[in-house]
Write an enzyme that holds these catalytic residues in place. Sequence first.
Site, short mmCIF file in Angstrom:
data_model
loop_
_atom_site.label_atom_id
_atom_site.label_comp_id
_atom_site.label_asym_id
_atom_site.label_seq_id
_atom_site.Cartn_x
_atom_site.Cartn_y
_atom_site.Cartn_z
N VAL A 44 0.82 -1.22 0.00
CA VAL A 44 0.00 0.00 0.00
C VAL A 44 0.85 1.27 0.00
CG1 VAL A 44 -1.98 -1.09 1.12
CG2 VAL A 44 -0.18 -0.08 2.54
N GLY A 45 2.15 1.13 0.11
CA GLY A 45 2.99 2.32 0.11
C GLY A 45 4.46 1.96 0.06
N LYS A 46 5.27 2.95 -0.31
CA LYS A 46 6.72 2.76 -0.38
C LYS A 46 7.40 4.08 -0.11
CE LYS A 46 10.30 0.59 -3.18
NZ LYS A 46 10.61 -0.16 -4.43
N GLY A 47 8.46 4.04 0.67
CA GLY A 47 9.18 5.27 1.00
C GLY A 47 10.67 5.02 1.04
N ARG A 48 11.40 6.00 1.57
CA ARG A 48 12.86 5.90 1.59
C ARG A 48 13.34 4.85 2.60
NH1 ARG A 48 14.09 11.76 4.46
NH2 ARG A 48 12.68 11.49 6.23
N ASP A 75 10.30 14.60 12.70
CA ASP A 75 9.97 14.46 11.28
C ASP A 75 8.47 14.57 11.06
OD1 ASP A 75 10.49 14.16 8.58
OD2 ASP A 75 10.54 11.97 8.64
N GLY A 78 11.55 1.91 3.29
CA GLY A 78 11.12 0.57 2.91
C GLY A 78 9.73 0.57 2.32
N GLU A 79 8.95 -0.44 2.63
CA GLU A 79 7.60 -0.60 2.06
C GLU A 79 6.57 -0.80 3.18
OE1 GLU A 79 9.26 -3.13 -1.81
OE2 GLU A 79 8.18 -4.14 -0.19
N LYS A 87 5.14 -2.67 8.16
CA LYS A 87 6.18 -1.80 7.63
C LYS A 87 7.45 -2.64 7.50
CE LYS A 87 7.92 2.89 8.55
NZ LYS A 87 7.88 3.98 9.55
#
Length: 532
Positions: free
Chosen positions: A240-244, A362, A246-247, A261
Site C-alpha cells: 500500500v505504500g513505499k518510502g525511503r 519528522d 522501505g515498504e 512496515k
Amino acid sequence: MTQLYTYIRLLGACLFIISHVQGQNLDSMLHGTGMKSDLDQKKPENGVTLAPEDTLPFLKCYCSGHCPDDAINNTCITNGHCFAIIEEDDQGETTLTSGCMKYEGSDFQCKDSPKAQLRRTIECCRTNLCNQYLQPTLPPVVIGPFFDGSIRWLVVLISMAVCIVAMIIFSSCFCYKHYCKSISSRGRYNRDLEQDEAFIPVGESLKDLIDQSQSSGSGSGLPLLVQRTIAKQIQMVRQVGKGRYGEVWMGKWRGEKVAVKVFFTTEEASWFRETEIYQTVLMRHENILGFIAADIKGTGSWTQLYLITDYHENGSLYDFLKCATLDTRALLKLAYSAACGLCHLHTEIYGTQGKPAIAHRDLKSKNILIKKNGSCCIADLGLAVKFNSDTNEVDIPLNTRVGTKRYMAPEVLDESLNKNHFQPYIMADIYSFGLIIWEMARRCITGGIVEEYQLPYYNMVPSDPSYEDMREVVCVKRLRPIVSNRWNSDECLRAVLKLMSECWAHNPASRLTALRIKKTLAKMVESQDVKI
C-alpha cells in the site's frame, strides 16, 4: 738449565701448533708437504740447540692427488708423516689419494674425525713409501643431528596435517547435521503454526491482547514471544505504500487487517529506534499509531525487519487532503486529535512507570494517519528523541536519516539548534505542526470556496528543495506559506490562522507549546459543538 730451556721451547711450539691447527682444515695441512732437497738430518751449529722438528729424519712418501709441484716420480719428502685418505663426494663417489704431511699439526690431523657433511678416513705412517700399502676405508653412515631434526619436523608436519584434516571432517559433519536440523525445523514450522496458538488462545483479538498487556503488563506493549508469534502468522495481502525507509503492506492476522512496515536492511537503525520508542512505557495513546509487534525475519540469505501496527485504510493526511475537502468541524477534529497526539509525545509522565518526553523530529502530513472516525494519529517515530529529566540526558538515535527539509524549522536549517538540550527539539516540532495546520486549512470550505491541496512553500521552492533553497526562503527572507484572504472572513479559519502563525514564529521561544495548542483547539471544538 739447558733442559728447562728445551722444555719451554717445546711447550711454546705445542701451543703455537694448537692455535694454528684449530683454525685450519685437513686440506690446508696436506697441501703443505714440508719438501726438502735432500734426506740428510740438519746438523747443529756450535752452541745452538735445535727444535724437535729439526732433528727428525725426512721421509720419502708416495703421492697421488696431493703431489707438490716439484714431486719426482710420484714421490714427495717430509719430516712429518706419509698419509693415505679416502673421501666420498656429494655424488657418493669415493676417491683414494696419498701424499706428504708436514710435521706441524700432523699428530692432530692423523686423528681427523669424520664430519657429518663429508665422509672420509685418513691413515698415516712414518716409514719410506709406507703409504703405498695403506688401504683406509670409509666410516659407517651415521645419522647426524641435522637429519634427526628433519625427521622430527616431518613427523610434526604429518601430525599437524592429520589433525587439520580431522578437524575439517568434524566441522563438515557438524555443519551438515546443523543444516539438516534447520531444514527439519523449518519444515515443522508450517505444521506447527497451530501450536503457536498456545501463546495466543483461539478467539483472542489484537484489541484483547493489547488491553490485557496494558492492564497486567508493564505498559510497554505485548510480550516479545507474543510479538514474534504474531509476526510469523501474518499473511501479506498487498503493498500500500513505499518510502525511503522501505515498504508498507496490508496484511492479515486471523482475519484482522494490520499494517506491516518492512524496512530496508540499510534502515536497521530506524527500525530499531521506532521499535524502541513504541515499546516505551505508557506510550500507547489513541492519537499515536497503535503498535502491535516487531520482529526480524530471515533465512540467512536475506533479512526483513518488520514493524506491525494498526491498519488505517484512509491512509495518510497527505493522501486524504488531496482527494477530500473539509468543513470546519472536520478541520477542528483533525487538528485537535493531531495536537493531542503531539502533546502526549512531548509530555513527560513521572513515576516508577513513567514515560520520557519525546520529540518527533519528522512531523509532516505524510506521517499522520487518518482513522475511521475522522481523527488523526501520529506515525513514523524512527527519528524521535527521548528526554528523561531524572538523568537530564537527551537520547538522540544513532541514525544517518534526517527529517524532511520542507518542514524543517529555521533553527534546524541554519544549524543554530542546540542539540545538547531537549527543548529546541520540541519547538522544532511545533514549527512543523504549524505547516500541517496550514495544509488542513486550505482544504476547508467556507462560502463555497476551497483551495486545491498543495505542500507548504509550493510556490517558493522546487518540488524537491535543497537545504539552500529552504534556508533562503525560511531563514533569510523569513517567508511563510501564503494565506488566502477568505480566511479572515471566517471566524474559525481566522482563529486557526492566528494559531498557526504562533506555531511557525521565527523565534523558537515565541512559539506555542503542544499543550497550549491542544487547549486552544479544545475551546474551538467546544464552541463548534464538534463530537470528538
